[in-house]
Enzyme design. Sequence first.
Site, PDB file in Angstrom:
ATOM      1  N   ASP A 164       0.669   9.712  26.464  1.00  0.00           N
ATOM      2  CA  ASP A 164      -0.077  10.281  25.333  1.00  0.00           C
ATOM      3  C   ASP A 164      -0.041  11.807  25.368  1.00  0.00           C
ATOM      4  O   ASP A 164       0.069  12.459  24.325  1.00  0.00           O
ATOM      5  CB  ASP A 164      -1.530   9.800  25.350  1.00  0.00           C
ATOM      6  N   ASP A 173      -4.426   3.059  30.082  1.00  0.00           N
ATOM      7  CA  ASP A 173      -4.937   4.419  29.903  1.00  0.00           C
ATOM      8  C   ASP A 173      -5.826   4.755  31.087  1.00  0.00           C
ATOM      9  O   ASP A 173      -6.408   3.859  31.710  1.00  0.00           O
ATOM     10  CB  ASP A 173      -5.729   4.532  28.600  1.00  0.00           C
TER      11      ASP A 173
END
Length: 148
Positions: free
Chosen positions: A127, A111
Site C-alpha cells: 500500500d 495488513d
Amino acid sequence: MWLYIPMIIILIIADQGLKFWISVNIKLGTSQVILPNVLALTNVRNDGAAWSVLSGQQWFFTVITIVALGLMGYFFWKLRSDNLYMLAISLLIAGTLGNFIDRIRLGYVVDMFETLFMNFPIFNVADMCLTFGVIIVIIALIKDEKDE
C-alpha cells in the site's frame, strides 16, 4: 530501465516477508506497539480494497489487477527514458504485485501498520508503494505541465 526491476523485486520480497512475519508472530486481530501513541503492528486480513471497499469481490480485483499490470507494463516500456516516471511505475508495479500475490495465494491481503495517533485504515508495504507511486506520478505530471 533495468535498475528498476531489482527495486521492484526487493520491494515485493520486503512486502511478502513482512506479511509472513506478521502472520507467524502476531496473532490475528492483535497488536504489538512499536512506538507508543504512534505505530503498532496489527495482524488483520482485508478481503477488500482500501477501507475494505468491495469486500469479497476477488474476481473483480483479479481482472482489474491484470488490466492495471498490463497498462503499467506498457508505460514501463514507453517511458523507460524518464527516471521520475520509471520510479513511479516501479512502485506501482511492486505495490500491485505485492497485494495481488496475497489475493491469489490467500484470498485476502495481510495488513499490519496501524497508526495510533489518528484514525486511519491499517496498511502494508505494498500500500505504501502504491501511495508513493501515485504521488510521484502526480509530481511528474505537474513537472511535465510546467515544462510545456
